[in-house]
Design a protein around this motif. Structure first.
Motif, PDB file in Angstrom:
ATOM      1  N   VAL B 207      43.346  26.212  44.721  1.00  0.00           N
ATOM      2  CA  VAL B 207      42.215  26.862  44.054  1.00  0.00           C
ATOM      3  C   VAL B 207      41.551  27.850  45.013  1.00  0.00           C
ATOM      4  N   PHE B 210      43.714  30.844  45.385  1.00  0.00           N
ATOM      5  CA  PHE B 210      43.667  31.601  44.137  1.00  0.00           C
ATOM      6  C   PHE B 210      42.449  32.518  44.134  1.00  0.00           C
ATOM      7  N   PHE B 211      41.299  31.975  44.477  1.00  0.00           N
ATOM      8  CA  PHE B 211      40.077  32.782  44.449  1.00  0.00           C
ATOM      9  C   PHE B 211      40.074  33.833  45.542  1.00  0.00           C
ATOM     10  N   TRP B 215      42.068  36.375  42.755  1.00  0.00           N
ATOM     11  CA  TRP B 215      41.055  36.528  41.733  1.00  0.00           C
ATOM     12  C   TRP B 215      40.565  37.978  41.630  1.00  0.00           C
ATOM     13  N   ILE B 218      43.034  39.815  39.559  1.00  0.00           N
ATOM     14  CA  ILE B 218      42.985  39.370  38.164  1.00  0.00           C
ATOM     15  C   ILE B 218      41.712  39.870  37.503  1.00  0.00           C
ATOM     16  N   ALA B 219      40.600  39.830  38.235  1.00  0.00           N
ATOM     17  CA  ALA B 219      39.323  40.267  37.669  1.00  0.00           C
ATOM     18  C   ALA B 219      39.404  41.727  37.258  1.00  0.00           C
ATOM     19  N   GLU B 244      33.897  43.992  35.729  1.00  0.00           N
ATOM     20  CA  GLU B 244      34.700  43.535  36.863  1.00  0.00           C
ATOM     21  C   GLU B 244      33.862  42.712  37.827  1.00  0.00           C
ATOM     22  N   LEU B 247      33.132  39.264  36.396  1.00  0.00           N
ATOM     23  CA  LEU B 247      34.322  38.414  36.515  1.00  0.00           C
ATOM     24  C   LEU B 247      34.521  37.968  37.957  1.00  0.00           C
ATOM     25  N   ALA B 248      34.349  38.942  38.882  1.00  0.00           N
ATOM     26  CA  ALA B 248      34.561  38.612  40.295  1.00  0.00           C
ATOM     27  C   ALA B 248      33.603  37.521  40.736  1.00  0.00           C
ATOM     28  N   ILE B 250      32.771  34.912  39.348  1.00  0.00           N
ATOM     29  CA  ILE B 250      33.193  33.537  39.050  1.00  0.00           C
ATOM     30  C   ILE B 250      33.680  32.873  40.331  1.00  0.00           C
ATOM     31  N   ALA B 251      34.225  33.672  41.240  1.00  0.00           N
ATOM     32  CA  ALA B 251      34.735  33.128  42.497  1.00  0.00           C
ATOM     33  C   ALA B 251      33.567  32.803  43.423  1.00  0.00           C
ATOM     34  N   THR B 254      32.962  35.275  46.237  1.00  0.00           N
ATOM     35  CA  THR B 254      32.228  36.500  45.917  1.00  0.00           C
ATOM     36  C   THR B 254      30.728  36.255  46.011  1.00  0.00           C
TER      37      THR B 254
END
Lengths: 319, 326
Positions: B207, B210-211, B215, B218-219, B244, B247-248, B250-251, B254
């Motif tokens: 995880v 992934f971030f 991420w 993907i974002a 964007e 969405l970013a 969410i990590a 960020t």
């Protein structure tokens, strides 16, 4: 707190389901104050599930539980502070010493420090681990861990002790010691519920036993009771006598309580009986004009009861 | 059993926190003495010392020209080393995961769980105690680093930090702790879900990777789908950038990055998309007061705290439903 009831454990129609699987099915279990009750049964019979429900560690699907007059689902803390539990293959923190492990338990039980230390010293002394109290548990043998488990129970000063397969994996010497611990606890008027596969040991320490099968209590009572129920006759008396074979056999057969007499080779007879018939058998042999050489008795054997019961159950199902 | 039923009383007996501090004490002692933590502490101390030393080399030339020299110790990198806050962005999740990935399944594997729960405590106390112990340990490690940096700063720069610098860096400390809290709670959830500690550790690290690695990409791809640019209007581009960014965020990394910049670089005026019209009348490069910087990073900080609490709540529910028998 209810009044001090005669029963330390009392369940009524206790049921536990995991999805469609019924682990415990309408169980009625009663354990009296001060007795040692043995729970027997094959794997998956619902022994451990029942124990977890008694401790409030799993909620029953249906039915009632009372432990020391308390409901473990409503008053888990009161129940757990009065009941000592020794799980099967008890684990401790390997990196801590025996004493540190017990201190953690004492803290979780909210014992005052001085009192806790005193009880820990006593308990370690009683189970014979005082000399290794400050060694890491990682170095302990299986038997020593089990004894540490008993020490943990002792520092709680419980009214009821529940043990799940306590002697599994112990060597014979350690098992024997363990049975002595159980007898010691019994002398201190602590009620004990013991689940085990090892029938000989259950027979050695338990006042009453319950046979679990598919979540139900299939049989319950003293070993003698069960023997009567399952085997018809629990005792076997072996007689060695010379004389008229037919007369002796007849005389033995006439004894009250003898259900079967077999001649087993060279002047030997085996009597299946509901009690120890040695004196009566001796008298009968002599009255029949025989010469008595030896007498022996084999008491009802839980192993035999167990084997016979499950054979019958399976036979009944197959039919 | 013919006594009055207790059914009327639905609430549980006693406090759910009975035994909480016993658990916290034991778990913290475990963390602080474990070899695993010693290794991580060593890594983090070396990193902190190295980056701060490098930063102070750079900063010595500008002493006297900068009001927030101490804060620059955190945010200045020198090739090839990134800045301390960047390093911590990587290392904090690692420590947090290391603290929690075997917290629950470890008890099952050592066969201590049923023995523990047979003591007069609720499961609440056990789980919360383990979480608090992890958070306290993390706080302890980060506080030590914080003190170390301040100390090294005084030695190397020859100045004491101003009150505002101390306050700002303390806020950063809180941000860093809750950034760790998110990963701590996540690793704890995995330690409840997976019976093997190694699986839980790998899942947590997956995880995290992934971030950190995917991420962002993907974002931006997702943003193009959600807010497509059809006609090339300025509003469309602004909306795309905004999507964007949302969405970013969410990590957790960020949120951590934004909050760090907002509080440690007082000149930061906005963490979002800024249109030239919105900058009218602003004196660029002049620092914001602390209260304004705090207001700026408030959503990020509360976001990190909320994520921590949510993940902990998830773990709590899962743990309450878990069967005791292995």
């Amino acid at each position: 707190m209810g009044k001090q009831s005669e029963f330390v454990i009392e369940t009524r129609q206790l049921t536990k389901k995991y999805g469609d699987f019924v682990a415990v099915d309408k169980l009625n279990l009663r354990v009296r104050r001060g007795e040692v009750f043995g729970v027997l049964g094959p794997n998956g019979a619902g022994k451990t599930t029942t124990i977890l429900m008694l401790l409030g560690l799993t909620d029953p699907t249906e039915g009632d539980v009372r432990v020391l007059g308390l409901d473990p689902t409503r008053r888990p803390l009161s129940v757990k502070s009065r009941v000592g539990y020794l799980p099967d293959q008890v684990g401790f923190y390997d990196e801590l010493t025996a004493r540190e492990n017990l201190i953690y338990t004492a803290k979780l039980n909210g014992l005052p420090r001085q009192e806790a230390y005193r009880r820990i010293d006593e308990a370690l002394e009683q189970v014979g681990l005082a000399h290794v109290a400050d060694q890491r548990v990682g170095t302990f043998s299986r038997g020593m861990r089990q004894r540490l488990g008993v020490a943990e129970i002792l520092i709680k000063q419980p009214q009821l002790v529940i043990m799940d397969e306590p002697t599994q994996g112990l060597d014979p010497e350690a098992s024997r010691e363990f049975l002595d611990f159980i007898r010691q606890l019994k002398q201190q008027k602590i009620t004990i519920l013991l689940s085990s596969h090892l029938l000989y040991q259950v027979q050695a320490v338990c006042d009453r036993v319950g046979l679990f099968y598919r979540g139900r209590m299939a049989l319950e009572g003293t070993v003698q009771d069960l023997a009567k129920k399952v085997l018809g006759s629990g005792y076997r008396v072996f007689v060695e006598a010379r004389g008229d074979r037919d007369a002796i056999q007849k005389a033995l057969m006439a004894l009250e309580g003898a259900s079967e007499v077999r001649s087993v080779g060279n002047n030997r007879y085996e009597i299946a009986a509901t009690q120890d018939l040695r004196p009566e058998a001796a008298k009968a042999v002599i009255q029949a004009g025989g010469k008595l050489f030896s007498l022996a008795v084999e008491e009802p054997n839980l192993e035999e009861i167990y084997a016979r019961y499950f054979k019958e159950v399976e036979h009944g199902e197959a039919a | 059993m013919a006594k009055p039923r207790e059914q009327a009383i639905r609430i549980r007996e006693g406090s759910p926190w009975t035994g909480l501090w016993a658990v916290v004490g034991k778990e913290m002692a475990d963390h602080l003495t474990s070899a695993r933590m010693h290794i991580l502490e060593l890594i983090i101390l070396l990193t902190a010392a190295g980056t701060v030393f490098a930063a102070s080399e750079n900063l010595r030339t500008t002493v006297g020209q900068d009001r927030f020299l101490f804060l620059r110790l955190f945010t200045t990198g020198r090739d090839p080393l990134p800045a301390l806050v960047g390093f911590l962005g990587f290392l904090i999740p690692l420590i947090a995961i290391a603290l929690a990935f075997d917290s629950v399944n470890g008890e099952f594997n050592r066969r201590t769980m049923s023995r523990l729960l047979a003591q007069p405590i609720y499961r609440d106390a056990l789980l919360f105690g383990k979480f608090l112990a992890g958070l306290f340990t993390l706080s302890l490690v980060l506080s030590v680093i914080w003190l170390l940096i301040i100390g090294m700063g005084i030695l190397r720069l020859g100045l004491p930090p101003s009150t505002e610098e101390v306050l700002r860096s303390l806020v950063y400390l809180v941000v860093a702790i809750f950034y760790g809290g998110v990963w701590l709670a996540l690793a704890m959830v995995f330690s409840i879900v997976f019976r093997q500690p190694a699986t839980a550790a790998l899942a947590s690290i997956a995880v995290w990777l992934f971030f950190i690695a995917f991420w962002g990409f993907i974002a931006s791809s997702l943003a193009l789908v959600i807010s497509p640019v059809r006609y090339g209007f300025l509003e469309e581009f602004a909306r795309l950038a905004q999507t964007e960014l949302y969405l970013a965020r969410i990590a957790p990394n960020t949120l951590y990055g934004e909050a760090t910049i907002g509080i440690l670089q007082p000149e930061t005026r906005s963490l979002g998309v800024v249109l030239p019209t919105q900058l009218q009348g602003a004196i660029l490069g002049s620092p914001l007061p602390l209260s304004q910087s705090l207001a700026l990073i408030w959503p990020q900080l509360t976001g990190l705290i909320a994520a921590t609490l949510l993940l902990f709540a998830l773990g709590y529910v899962l743990f309450q439903r878990q069967e005791v028998r292995a």
